[in-house]
Design a protein around this motif. Structure first.
Motif, PDB file in Angstrom:
ATOM      1  N   ASN A 110       8.623  10.068  15.240  1.00  0.00           N
ATOM      2  CA  ASN A 110       8.406   8.944  14.335  1.00  0.00           C
ATOM      3  C   ASN A 110       7.306   9.344  13.345  1.00  0.00           C
ATOM      4  OD1 ASN A 110       8.339   6.395  13.163  1.00  0.00           O
ATOM      5  ND2 ASN A 110       6.913   5.605  14.678  1.00  0.00           N
ATOM      6  N   VAL A 111       7.693   9.672  12.136  1.00  0.00           N
ATOM      7  CA  VAL A 111       6.756  10.183  11.133  1.00  0.00           C
ATOM      8  C   VAL A 111       6.350   9.074  10.173  1.00  0.00           C
ATOM      9  CG1 VAL A 111       6.510  11.771   9.178  1.00  0.00           C
ATOM     10  CG2 VAL A 111       7.618  12.534  11.294  1.00  0.00           C
ATOM     11  N   GLN A 112       5.046   8.998   9.922  1.00  0.00           N
ATOM     12  CA  GLN A 112       4.495   8.094   8.935  1.00  0.00           C
ATOM     13  C   GLN A 112       3.654   8.917   7.961  1.00  0.00           C
ATOM     14  OE1 GLN A 112       2.186   5.427  11.374  1.00  0.00           O
ATOM     15  NE2 GLN A 112       3.950   4.112  11.786  1.00  0.00           N
ATOM     16  N   LEU A 113       3.635   8.497   6.708  1.00  0.00           N
ATOM     17  CA  LEU A 113       2.834   9.176   5.686  1.00  0.00           C
ATOM     18  C   LEU A 113       1.872   8.176   5.071  1.00  0.00           C
ATOM     19  CD1 LEU A 113       5.645  11.119   3.772  1.00  0.00           C
ATOM     20  CD2 LEU A 113       4.165  11.990   5.577  1.00  0.00           C
ATOM     21  N   LEU A 114       0.648   8.645   4.832  1.00  0.00           N
ATOM     22  CA  LEU A 114      -0.343   7.839   4.112  1.00  0.00           C
ATOM     23  C   LEU A 114      -0.888   8.682   2.976  1.00  0.00           C
ATOM     24  CD1 LEU A 114      -2.286   5.437   3.664  1.00  0.00           C
ATOM     25  CD2 LEU A 114      -3.834   6.536   5.322  1.00  0.00           C
ATOM     26  N   PHE A 115      -0.708   8.208   1.754  1.00  0.00           N
ATOM     27  CA  PHE A 115      -1.247   8.863   0.570  1.00  0.00           C
ATOM     28  C   PHE A 115      -2.523   8.142   0.172  1.00  0.00           C
ATOM     29  CE2 PHE A 115       3.165  10.007   0.569  1.00  0.00           C
ATOM     30  CZ  PHE A 115       3.193  11.292   0.059  1.00  0.00           C
ATOM     31  N   SER A 116      -3.600   8.902   0.050  1.00  0.00           N
ATOM     32  CA  SER A 116      -4.876   8.306  -0.361  1.00  0.00           C
ATOM     33  C   SER A 116      -5.632   9.300  -1.232  1.00  0.00           C
ATOM     34  CB  SER A 116      -5.709   7.922   0.863  1.00  0.00           C
ATOM     35  OG  SER A 116      -6.132   9.069   1.557  1.00  0.00           O
ATOM     36  N   GLN A 122      -6.542   0.949  -2.911  1.00  0.00           N
ATOM     37  CA  GLN A 122      -7.794   1.244  -3.617  1.00  0.00           C
ATOM     38  C   GLN A 122      -7.683   2.566  -4.380  1.00  0.00           C
ATOM     39  OE1 GLN A 122     -11.379   0.974  -1.281  1.00  0.00           O
ATOM     40  NE2 GLN A 122     -12.560   2.142  -2.767  1.00  0.00           N
ATOM     41  N   SER A 123      -7.018   3.560  -3.784  1.00  0.00           N
ATOM     42  CA  SER A 123      -6.829   4.846  -4.470  1.00  0.00           C
ATOM     43  C   SER A 123      -5.973   4.677  -5.711  1.00  0.00           C
ATOM     44  CB  SER A 123      -6.191   5.862  -3.522  1.00  0.00           C
ATOM     45  OG  SER A 123      -7.055   6.144  -2.448  1.00  0.00           O
ATOM     46  N   GLN A 176      -4.179  -2.398   1.905  1.00  0.00           N
ATOM     47  CA  GLN A 176      -5.563  -2.693   1.584  1.00  0.00           C
ATOM     48  C   GLN A 176      -6.449  -1.934   2.573  1.00  0.00           C
ATOM     49  OE1 GLN A 176      -6.388  -4.343  -1.158  1.00  0.00           O
ATOM     50  NE2 GLN A 176      -4.225  -4.691  -1.589  1.00  0.00           N
ATOM     51  N   ALA A 177      -7.703  -1.740   2.218  1.00  0.00           N
ATOM     52  CA  ALA A 177      -8.635  -0.963   3.040  1.00  0.00           C
ATOM     53  C   ALA A 177      -8.690  -1.469   4.485  1.00  0.00           C
ATOM     54  CB  ALA A 177     -10.019  -0.973   2.414  1.00  0.00           C
ATOM     55  N   GLU A 178      -8.658  -2.760   4.681  1.00  0.00           N
ATOM     56  CA  GLU A 178      -8.760  -3.307   6.036  1.00  0.00           C
ATOM     57  C   GLU A 178      -7.488  -3.105   6.866  1.00  0.00           C
ATOM     58  OE1 GLU A 178      -7.657  -6.633   3.192  1.00  0.00           O
ATOM     59  OE2 GLU A 178      -9.240  -5.135   3.234  1.00  0.00           O
ATOM     60  N   GLN A 179      -6.369  -2.762   6.239  1.00  0.00           N
ATOM     61  CA  GLN A 179      -5.114  -2.522   6.958  1.00  0.00           C
ATOM     62  C   GLN A 179      -4.979  -1.076   7.432  1.00  0.00           C
ATOM     63  OE1 GLN A 179      -2.822  -4.023   3.512  1.00  0.00           O
ATOM     64  NE2 GLN A 179      -1.700  -5.232   5.038  1.00  0.00           N
ATOM     65  N   ILE A 180      -5.674  -0.172   6.813  1.00  0.00           N
ATOM     66  CA  ILE A 180      -5.506   1.255   7.095  1.00  0.00           C
ATOM     67  C   ILE A 180      -5.907   1.648   8.519  1.00  0.00           C
ATOM     68  CG2 ILE A 180      -6.269   3.569   6.417  1.00  0.00           C
ATOM     69  CD1 ILE A 180      -6.135   2.554   3.492  1.00  0.00           C
ATOM     70  N   PRO A 181      -7.003   1.135   9.068  1.00  0.00           N
ATOM     71  CA  PRO A 181      -7.346   1.539  10.445  1.00  0.00           C
ATOM     72  C   PRO A 181      -6.243   1.255  11.466  1.00  0.00           C
ATOM     73  CG  PRO A 181      -9.220   0.498   9.404  1.00  0.00           C
ATOM     74  CD  PRO A 181      -8.048   0.314   8.474  1.00  0.00           C
TER      75      PRO A 181
END
Length: 122
Positions: free
Chosen positions: A38-44, A85-86, A105-110
């Protein structure tokens, strides 16, 4: 999710062509997906530049990142996130990007880090 399946979060935070990090991270994500993870990507950060359309990487003799992004759906990679934010800092919107992403949003990333079995960030 299958019992042997892991959730792997790949974090892309570097500009697309400043090094091979983005290319290698996307290649690793596709390989993991090919093995039914199960792959997830986060671009920041500067990684959001990878999401822009009409990149002309042939001018610098590099593989086109945009083509890899369009291959994600064929590997069943549907969890693609971008740090809002990025985007804001670079005056970009999700509508300008070459693929569909989920802005966070920043608070969702953790939360996505917390739910991942493994995090890969180059």
């Amino acid at each position: 999710m299958q019992p042997s399946q892991k959730t792997i979060l790949f974090v892309l935070q570097r500009s697309p062509y400043g090094s091979t990090a983005t290319q290698e991270t996307l290649d690793a994500a596709l390989a993991a997906a090919a093995f039914e993870q199960n792959v997830q990507l986060l671009f920041s950060g500067d990684g959001v530049w990878s999401l822009l359309p009409d990149q002309h990487s042939e001018l610098i003799d590099r593989k086109n990142i945009e083509k890899l992004l369009h291959a994600l759906e064929y590997y069943d990679i549907h969890s693609v996130y971008v740090d809002q934010q990025s985007l804001d800092e670079r005056q970009l919107t999700a509508q300008q990007l070459s693929i569909t992403v989920t802005p966070l949003q920043a608070e969702q990333i953790p939360a996505i880090f917390q739910h991942a079995d493994c995090v890969v960030a180059l």
